[in-house]
Design a protein around this motif. Structure first.
Motif, PDB file in Angstrom:
ATOM      1  N   LEU B 311      27.921  35.408  37.093  1.00 21.79           N
ATOM      2  CA  LEU B 311      29.264  35.077  36.599  1.00 21.79           C
ATOM      3  C   LEU B 311      30.218  36.243  36.828  1.00 21.79           C
ATOM      4  O   LEU B 311      31.363  36.061  37.251  1.00 21.79           O
ATOM      5  CB  LEU B 311      29.217  34.742  35.105  1.00 21.79           C
ATOM      6  N   ILE B 312      29.739  37.444  36.542  1.00 20.69           N
ATOM      7  CA  ILE B 312      30.595  38.625  36.706  1.00 20.69           C
ATOM      8  C   ILE B 312      30.884  38.862  38.184  1.00 20.69           C
ATOM      9  O   ILE B 312      32.024  39.119  38.583  1.00 20.69           O
ATOM     10  CB  ILE B 312      29.921  39.874  36.092  1.00 20.69           C
ATOM     11  N   ARG B 313      29.831  38.753  39.016  1.00 20.90           N
ATOM     12  CA  ARG B 313      29.998  39.033  40.441  1.00 20.90           C
ATOM     13  C   ARG B 313      30.951  38.032  41.104  1.00 20.90           C
ATOM     14  O   ARG B 313      31.850  38.423  41.840  1.00 20.90           O
ATOM     15  CB  ARG B 313      28.649  38.980  41.166  1.00 20.90           C
ATOM     16  N   THR B 314      30.747  36.739  40.823  1.00 23.81           N
ATOM     17  CA  THR B 314      31.627  35.768  41.495  1.00 23.81           C
ATOM     18  C   THR B 314      33.056  35.877  40.946  1.00 23.81           C
ATOM     19  O   THR B 314      34.020  35.757  41.694  1.00 23.81           O
ATOM     20  CB  THR B 314      31.112  34.323  41.343  1.00 23.81           C
ATOM     21  N   GLY B 315      33.183  36.142  39.638  1.00 13.55           N
ATOM     22  CA  GLY B 315      34.524  36.324  39.070  1.00 13.55           C
ATOM     23  C   GLY B 315      35.216  37.535  39.667  1.00 13.55           C
ATOM     24  O   GLY B 315      36.400  37.489  40.030  1.00 13.55           O
ATOM     25  N   GLY B 316      34.481  38.638  39.782  1.00 17.76           N
ATOM     26  CA  GLY B 316      35.040  39.850  40.368  1.00 17.76           C
ATOM     27  C   GLY B 316      35.434  39.619  41.818  1.00 17.76           C
ATOM     28  O   GLY B 316      36.470  40.092  42.289  1.00 17.76           O
ATOM     29  N   SER B 317      34.598  38.843  42.504  1.00 17.88           N
ATOM     30  CA  SER B 317      34.858  38.568  43.903  1.00 17.88           C
ATOM     31  C   SER B 317      36.137  37.728  44.071  1.00 17.88           C
ATOM     32  O   SER B 317      36.955  37.987  44.957  1.00 17.88           O
ATOM     33  CB  SER B 317      33.649  37.845  44.485  1.00 17.88           C
ATOM     34  N   ARG B 318      36.317  36.725  43.203  1.00 22.36           N
ATOM     35  CA  ARG B 318      37.546  35.925  43.235  1.00 22.36           C
ATOM     36  C   ARG B 318      38.761  36.800  42.936  1.00 22.36           C
ATOM     37  O   ARG B 318      39.814  36.672  43.561  1.00 22.36           O
ATOM     38  CB  ARG B 318      37.473  34.798  42.193  1.00 22.36           C
ATOM     39  N   THR B 319      38.634  37.678  41.954  1.00 22.07           N
ATOM     40  CA  THR B 319      39.742  38.577  41.622  1.00 22.07           C
ATOM     41  C   THR B 319      40.025  39.502  42.803  1.00 22.07           C
ATOM     42  O   THR B 319      41.187  39.736  43.169  1.00 22.07           O
ATOM     43  CB  THR B 319      39.388  39.407  40.372  1.00 22.07           C
ATOM     44  N   GLY B 320      38.943  40.005  43.419  1.00 21.78           N
ATOM     45  CA  GLY B 320      39.097  40.872  44.584  1.00 21.78           C
ATOM     46  C   GLY B 320      39.780  40.167  45.741  1.00 21.78           C
ATOM     47  O   GLY B 320      40.556  40.768  46.492  1.00 21.78           O
ATOM     48  N   GLN B 321      39.512  38.879  45.851  1.00 15.35           N
ATOM     49  CA  GLN B 321      40.139  38.085  46.911  1.00 15.35           C
ATOM     50  C   GLN B 321      41.668  38.108  46.756  1.00 15.35           C
ATOM     51  O   GLN B 321      42.400  38.294  47.732  1.00 15.35           O
ATOM     52  CB  GLN B 321      39.586  36.662  46.782  1.00 15.35           C
ATOM     53  N   PRO B 332      49.605  49.551  48.171  1.00 19.65           N
ATOM     54  CA  PRO B 332      49.761  50.501  47.064  1.00 19.65           C
ATOM     55  C   PRO B 332      48.945  51.775  47.295  1.00 19.65           C
ATOM     56  O   PRO B 332      48.068  51.811  48.163  1.00 19.65           O
ATOM     57  CB  PRO B 332      49.193  49.742  45.859  1.00 19.65           C
ATOM     58  N   GLY B 333      49.241  52.817  46.501  1.00 19.70           N
ATOM     59  CA  GLY B 333      48.478  54.054  46.577  1.00 19.70           C
ATOM     60  C   GLY B 333      47.299  54.065  45.624  1.00 19.70           C
ATOM     61  O   GLY B 333      46.472  54.976  45.671  1.00 19.70           O
ATOM     62  N   LEU B 334      47.231  53.053  44.754  1.00 16.44           N
ATOM     63  CA  LEU B 334      46.185  53.003  43.726  1.00 16.44           C
ATOM     64  C   LEU B 334      46.165  51.605  43.132  1.00 16.44           C
ATOM     65  O   LEU B 334      47.208  50.987  42.958  1.00 16.44           O
ATOM     66  CB  LEU B 334      46.512  54.028  42.619  1.00 16.44           C
ATOM     67  N   VAL B 335      44.956  51.113  42.821  1.00 15.22           N
ATOM     68  CA  VAL B 335      44.829  49.883  42.047  1.00 15.22           C
ATOM     69  C   VAL B 335      44.034  50.216  40.791  1.00 15.22           C
ATOM     70  O   VAL B 335      42.926  50.765  40.874  1.00 15.22           O
ATOM     71  CB  VAL B 335      44.098  48.772  42.840  1.00 15.22           C
ATOM     72  N   VAL B 336      44.620  49.929  39.631  1.00 11.90           N
ATOM     73  CA  VAL B 336      43.960  50.184  38.360  1.00 11.90           C
ATOM     74  C   VAL B 336      43.545  48.846  37.757  1.00 11.90           C
ATOM     75  O   VAL B 336      44.329  47.908  37.731  1.00 11.90           O
ATOM     76  CB  VAL B 336      44.904  50.908  37.372  1.00 11.90           C
ATOM     77  N   ILE B 337      42.294  48.767  37.309  1.00 11.09           N
ATOM     78  CA  ILE B 337      41.805  47.555  36.663  1.00 11.09           C
ATOM     79  C   ILE B 337      41.695  47.826  35.164  1.00 11.09           C
ATOM     80  O   ILE B 337      41.088  48.820  34.756  1.00 11.09           O
ATOM     81  CB  ILE B 337      40.405  47.156  37.201  1.00 11.09           C
ATOM     82  N   GLY B 338      42.303  46.969  34.347  1.00 10.36           N
ATOM     83  CA  GLY B 338      42.252  47.159  32.903  1.00 10.36           C
ATOM     84  C   GLY B 338      42.130  45.838  32.178  1.00 10.36           C
ATOM     85  O   GLY B 338      41.956  44.791  32.793  1.00 10.36           O
ATOM     86  N   GLY B 339      42.228  45.893  30.865  1.00  7.63           N
ATOM     87  CA  GLY B 339      42.120  44.673  30.067  1.00  7.63           C
ATOM     88  C   GLY B 339      40.733  44.520  29.477  1.00  7.63           C
ATOM     89  O   GLY B 339      39.786  45.192  29.888  1.00  7.63           O
ATOM     90  N   GLY B 340      40.622  43.612  28.508  1.00  6.71           N
ATOM     91  CA  GLY B 340      39.388  43.476  27.732  1.00  6.71           C
ATOM     92  C   GLY B 340      38.151  43.223  28.570  1.00  6.71           C
ATOM     93  O   GLY B 340      37.061  43.714  28.257  1.00  6.71           O
ATOM     94  N   VAL B 341      38.304  42.483  29.663  1.00  4.88           N
ATOM     95  CA  VAL B 341      37.138  42.081  30.430  1.00  4.88           C
ATOM     96  C   VAL B 341      36.532  43.261  31.199  1.00  4.88           C
ATOM     97  O   VAL B 341      35.432  43.183  31.734  1.00  4.88           O
ATOM     98  CB  VAL B 341      37.516  40.896  31.357  1.00  4.88           C
ATOM     99  N   THR B 342      37.248  44.404  31.241  1.00  2.00           N
ATOM    100  CA  THR B 342      36.677  45.563  31.918  1.00  2.00           C
ATOM    101  C   THR B 342      35.431  46.059  31.207  1.00  2.00           C
ATOM    102  O   THR B 342      34.722  46.898  31.748  1.00  2.00           O
ATOM    103  CB  THR B 342      37.701  46.706  32.020  1.00  2.00           C
ATOM    104  N   GLY B 343      35.158  45.544  30.009  1.00  2.00           N
ATOM    105  CA  GLY B 343      33.872  45.812  29.364  1.00  2.00           C
ATOM    106  C   GLY B 343      32.704  45.368  30.244  1.00  2.00           C
ATOM    107  O   GLY B 343      31.567  45.780  30.034  1.00  2.00           O
ATOM    108  N   LEU B 344      32.977  44.521  31.218  1.00  2.00           N
ATOM    109  CA  LEU B 344      31.933  44.078  32.139  1.00  2.00           C
ATOM    110  C   LEU B 344      31.521  45.204  33.077  1.00  2.00           C
ATOM    111  O   LEU B 344      30.513  45.107  33.770  1.00  2.00           O
ATOM    112  CB  LEU B 344      32.413  42.870  32.946  1.00  2.00           C
ATOM    113  N   GLY B 345      32.344  46.250  33.148  1.00  2.00           N
ATOM    114  CA  GLY B 345      31.940  47.512  33.746  1.00  2.00           C
ATOM    115  C   GLY B 345      31.702  47.525  35.226  1.00  2.00           C
ATOM    116  O   GLY B 345      32.426  46.888  35.996  1.00  2.00           O
ATOM    117  N   HIS B 346      30.690  48.264  35.628  1.00  2.00           N
ATOM    118  CA  HIS B 346      30.529  48.592  37.028  1.00  2.00           C
ATOM    119  C   HIS B 346      30.263  47.370  37.911  1.00  2.00           C
ATOM    120  O   HIS B 346      30.704  47.328  39.058  1.00  2.00           O
ATOM    121  CB  HIS B 346      29.439  49.627  37.235  1.00  2.00           C
TER     122      HIS B 346
END
Lengths: 396, 396
Positions: B311-321, B332-346
Motif C-alpha cells: 500500500l505504501i509503495r504503490t501510493g508513494g509511486s502514484r505520488t511520485g508520478q 525546482p531546487g528541492l522537493v520537501v515531503i511533509g504531512g501526517g502520512v510521512t510517518g510511513l517513513g523511508h
C-alpha cells in the motif's frame, strides 16, 4: 551609423527607456506622471538620455494647459535583431526600438546540423534583411533555441533534440559575429515573452504558453517575469507521463506526452494511417506532397477525413490532459497555445479545452481563458527582441 | 503588557526588523553591514525603532576595534500566535519575535464541523497556552486552513473538504476575537514557509513542499516567495489525473491522485485489506485500535506485513508520478515531503524518489534533493507565525 554604445546610467533612466519602448513617443510631462521622480530630477535624467543619443527630441506635445511639454522618443535608428531557432526552421526579424517588426524572414532548417551551420543560415538571413534596407546594423540581438539554456551565460545545456549544441557558447560566438550584445533563451520562453509584449497576454501576470511544434514545451510567466527553474529546464513538459506503461518515447521512458502528440508524433501517425490504408485521404495527400506533416493533416481534417480529425482530437486530448494537471498546480490566469501545430486550428483547441475544463478543479478554470496565440510565427522573434532590449535598457 | 501597536514607518525599518527576526540580536555595526544605509541614517532608523518599543537595547557588542557598538534586539515580550487547521487536527503555537516556538498544543478536530466550532477549539488552545505563562497576549496571529484562500481578504474560497467555510471571513472574525492583526493562508503554503524559515528549505529559492495528509497538496515557492496562483488555488495537486479512466474520486472525476493515495485513501484500502482477509496483520491492528489509518499501516509495514508495504509503495509511486511531472514543469531546487502520512517513513520516500528519478528529465533531477521536512508538525504553525510577522514587519 554608430551603433548604440551607451547604456542607462541608473534605474530611473532604464525605466524611462522601457516606458518609451512599450508606449512609444511621449511628452516629458506624461513620463513624469509614470515615474516616481520630481520634475527637476526627471528633467535631469531625460537630458542625460538625450546626451547619450538613446533618446531624441520629437517636437512639442499637445498642451495640457501652461507651457507645452516636449515630446521625446527612442532613437529612430535603433535596431534589434530577433532570431528564433526551431527544430526545423529559423526565423529572423529586425525591429525598431519600440519592437515593431520591420522585416521578417523564415526558412526551413534542421537544428541537428549543429550551431555552425545553423548560425550561418541565420546570419545570411540577417544579411538579407540589412540588404533590404530595414537596418544598417544591429544594436543588439536576442536568440531563442529549442532546448534548455543556462541563462546568464547564454549556453544550451543537454538539449535533447540538438546534438552538437551542448555547451556551445551561443551568446559569445554570435556577439563576436554580429559585433553587438546578444542574449540567449529557450525558444518557448521567448514566444511567451512575445505574446506578453505584443500579443494575447499583454495584461496577464501569471500565464502559461504551450508551444506545440515538433515537440511540446511550455513557457511559464510568474508575476510578469519568465520563470526558468533551477537549471533552466522549467517548462519541459513534453516528457510528462500521460499513460503509465504507455507508448515508448524517444527519451527512453514510456507514455510521455510527446510519444502521443506534437509535430513528430503526428507525422508518424499520419504516415502509418496512409501506409496501412485506414485513410485514403491522407494517402492521397502523401502521394501529392511527398510527405505528411501538420499542414497535410490539417487539410485532410478540413476535407472531413475522420482519421485526420481523430488524430487531432486524441492528440489535443492528450495535451489537454497534461495542461489540466498544470492548471491545477499553477492556477494561471491564461493559457496560450502556440507553435506550428496550431495550424490544426479549432479542432485542436476544442479538444484541449474540453479536457482541461473537464479535468481541472473548477476554482482554477472558472475564469481561465485557453486561447491561441495572436502573433503566430512572430511571437519568438518579438520575444527575442524584447529580451535583448530588456538587457540593454538595464543599468550598465 | 501593552501589545505591539507600532509598525515600521518605512522599508528600511521593515528590513531591520526582519533581519533581527531572522538572525537574532545584532550590533548596530553588523546591521549596518547588511543594509544599504549610511551610518548616520542607520542610527536614525534604529533610534526610531527603539522609540516605538519594537526594538530594545541589548548591551554592548563585542569590539571590532574602535568604539564598541550597541546590540539591539526585537522586543522580548512580542508574541505571535500560529494556528494550523488541518482536516482532522488543529495545532496552535506561540512564538517569540524570532519565531521560536515557546509552546505548542495539538488536538484532533474535524474541519467539517465548520468555522465556529473549529475556532472555539483553537481559541481554547490559545487560552491554555496563555495560561501556561508563555504569553500574556498576542501581537498578531497567522492561520492556515486546508483549502484555497483569497489571500488579501483572508477568506476561504470553495474549499472542497470544508463545508461551511466558503466565504467565511476568517481574518476579520479572528482578528475581532483575538484583538490583534490576523493573516490567513492555505495550510500547505504555510508549511512550505515554515520549512523555508527554520527547516530544510532555508537556503533554497525555488522549491515544492508536498503535503501528504488526509489529502495531498503542494506549496510552491518561487524566488523565495509563496506563489498562490490567480485565484489562490495553486498547488492543488490532489486531483491531478494519474490514471486515465481510473478509480472514481470524491471530486466527481476519475483517476485523481487522491483516489489512490493520501490518508483517506490509505485508510480505505487498509480497511478493505483487513476486511477481505488479505492482511491478517492489518485485521489484528484494526481489532486492537478500533480503526485503521497511517499509523497502523506504518506499524504493520514495520512488522513486515507485505500488504501494508505494498500500500505504501504503490501510493508513494502514484505520488511520485505526479511529482515527476511537476519537477519536469517547474524544475525546482528541492522537493520537501511533509504531512501526517510521512510517518510511513523511508518506504514512502524511496517509492517517491524512485518514480521521480526514473520519470523526470535528467537535467531537472541531476541535483534535485527529495527529502522529508525537518519541522514535522511544527512546520505549519511556524509558517503561520512567519506570515503574520511578515505582515507586521512591513511598512504600515
Amino acid at each position: 551609423m554608430r551603433r548604440m554604445t551607451a547604456r542607462p546610467a541608473n534605474a530611473h533612466q532604464a525605466r524611462l527607456l522601457r516606458l518609451l519602448r512599450d508606449h512609444g513617443p511621449n511628452s516629458r510631462a506624461q513620463l513624469g506622471d509614470q515615474v516616481d521622480l520630481s520634475r527637476s530630477k526627471l528633467a535631469v535624467e531625460v537630458d542625460r538620455l538625450l546626451e547619450t543619443g538613446l533618446v531624441v527630441a520629437d517636437g512639442l506635445a499637445a498642451s495640457r494647459g501652461g507651457r507645452r511639454s516636449h515630446n521625446v522618443r527612442l532613437a529612430p535608428a535603433l535596431r534589434f535583431l530577433g532570431i528564433d531557432i526551431g527544430a526545423t526552421s529559423v526565423d529572423v526579424a529586425v525591429t525598431n526600438a519600440e519592437l515593431e517588426v520591420l522585416g521578417h524572414l523564415t526558412q526551413p532548417m534542421d537544428v541537428r546540423e549543429g550551431p555552425v551551420a545553423v548560425f550561418e543560415q541565420a546570419l545570411a538571413l540577417a544579411g538579407k534583411l540589412k540588404a533590404s534596407g530595414v537596418a544598417e546594423g544591429f544594436d543588439g540581438a536576442g536568440i531563442g533555441v529549442p532546448g534548455p539554456v543556462r541563462f546568464p551565460e547564454g549556453v544550451p545545456v543537454a538539449p535533447p533534440i540538438m546534438p552538437g549544441w551542448d555547451g556551445f557558447p551561443v551568446r559569445e560566438a554570435l556577439s563576436q559575429e554580429l559585433g553587438c550584445p546578444v542574449m540567449v533563451d529557450n525558444d518557448v520562453n521567448l514566444m511567451a515573452v512575445g505574446e506578453q509584449h505584443a500579443g494575447v497576454a499583454r495584461t496577464v501576470q501569471d500565464f502559461l504558453f504551450v508551444k506545440i511544434g515538433t515537440g511540446i514545451g511550455c513557457g511559464i510567466v510568474v508575476g510578469g517575469e519568465v520563470y526558468r527553474g533551477t537549471t533552466g529546464s522549467a517548462g519541459d513538459i513534453g516528457h510528462i507521463q500521460v499513460e503509465p506503461d504507455g507508448r515508448p518515447c524517444a527519451c527512453g521512458n514510456r507514455g510521455c506526452l510527446e510519444a502521443y502528440f506534437g509535430g513528430a508524433s503526428l507525422a508518424r501517425d499520419a504516415e502509418a494511417a496512409a501506409r496501412e490504408g485506414t485513410s485514403p485521404e491522407l494517402a492521397a495527400r502523401r502521394a501529392a506532397a511527398g510527405t505528411l506533416g501538420a499542414p497535410e493533416v490539417a487539410a485532410a481534417a478540413a476535407a472531413g477525413d475522420p482519421v485526420a480529425l481523430d488524430l487531432i482530437r486524441t492528440g489535443g486530448s492528450r495535451t489537454g490532459q497534461v495542461i489540466a494537471g498544470l492548471v491545477s498546480f499553477f492556477n494561471p490566469g491564461l493559457v496560450v497555445i502556440g507553435g506550428g501545430v496550431t495550424g490544426l486550428g479549432h479542432t485542436l483547441l476544442a479538444a484541449i479545452r474540453t479536457q482541461v475544463y473537464r479535468q481541472s478543479l473548477p476554482l482554477a478554470t472558472n475564469n481561465l481563458p485557453i486561447v491561441l496565440g495572436e502573433l503566430g510565427q512572430a511571437a519568438g522573434v518579438t520575444g527575442a527582441a524584447r529580451l535583448i532590449s530588456d538587457h540593454l535598457f538595464s543599468p550598465a
